[in-house]
Write a protein that holds these residues in place. Structure first.
Motif, short mmCIF file in Angstrom:
data_model
loop_
_atom_site.label_atom_id
_atom_site.label_comp_id
_atom_site.label_asym_id
_atom_site.label_seq_id
_atom_site.Cartn_x
_atom_site.Cartn_y
_atom_site.Cartn_z
N ILE A 1 0.88 -1.18 0.00
CA ILE A 1 0.00 0.00 0.00
C ILE A 1 0.91 1.22 0.00
O ILE A 1 1.82 1.32 0.82
N PHE A 2 0.67 2.15 -0.92
CA PHE A 2 1.51 3.34 -1.00
C PHE A 2 1.49 4.10 0.33
O PHE A 2 2.52 4.43 0.88
N LYS A 3 0.28 4.37 0.86
CA LYS A 3 0.17 5.06 2.15
C LYS A 3 -1.09 4.62 2.87
O LYS A 3 -2.19 4.83 2.38
N LEU A 4 -0.93 4.00 4.03
CA LEU A 4 -2.05 3.66 4.90
C LEU A 4 -2.22 4.82 5.85
O LEU A 4 -1.41 5.03 6.75
N VAL A 5 -3.25 5.64 5.62
CA VAL A 5 -3.43 6.87 6.39
C VAL A 5 -3.90 6.55 7.80
O VAL A 5 -3.29 7.00 8.78
N GLU A 6 -4.99 5.78 7.92
CA GLU A 6 -5.48 5.41 9.25
C GLU A 6 -6.58 4.36 9.16
O GLU A 6 -7.22 4.19 8.13
N GLU A 7 -6.79 3.67 10.27
CA GLU A 7 -7.91 2.76 10.43
C GLU A 7 -9.09 3.59 10.92
O GLU A 7 -8.94 4.44 11.79
N VAL A 8 -10.27 3.36 10.35
CA VAL A 8 -11.45 4.18 10.64
C VAL A 8 -12.51 3.32 11.29
O VAL A 8 -12.77 2.20 10.83
#
Length: 89
Positions: A56-63
């Motif tokens: 994954i290029f960027k995992l921003v956050e778990e929501v």
């Protein structure tokens, strides 16, 4: 960097698949031995497969589900009836 195989089924994530893509909200809806089936919710619902070992290029956050529902409610699809009413005006 995280891979698609690390994502948990039934959990929502904000992520960027690759450098050119937008940040999107997704959830894992199915896992196979080699792939995961993801559902992207914004701006429209779309399902797609990724290899579990793909980065994954960027995992921003778990929501959490409540926040995901809030995102989805911002993009409720127009029903055919509402669309026809708009055309007539």
């Amino acid at each position: 960097m995280a891979s698609f195989g690390e994502l948990k089924p039934g959990t929502y994530y904000l992520l960027q698949v690759d450098e050119e893509s937008d940040i999107e909200i997704v959830s894992v809806i199915l896992e196979t031995k080699e792939t995961v089936l993801l559902r992207s919710y914004l701006p429209q619902t779309e399902d797609f497969f990724k290899h579990q070992d793909e980065t994954i290029f960027k995992l921003v956050e778990e929501v959490d589900e409540e926040t995901a529902a809030q995102f989805e409610s911002l993009y409720q699809p127009t029903t055919e009836e509402e669309y026809q009413e708009e055309e007539e005006e």
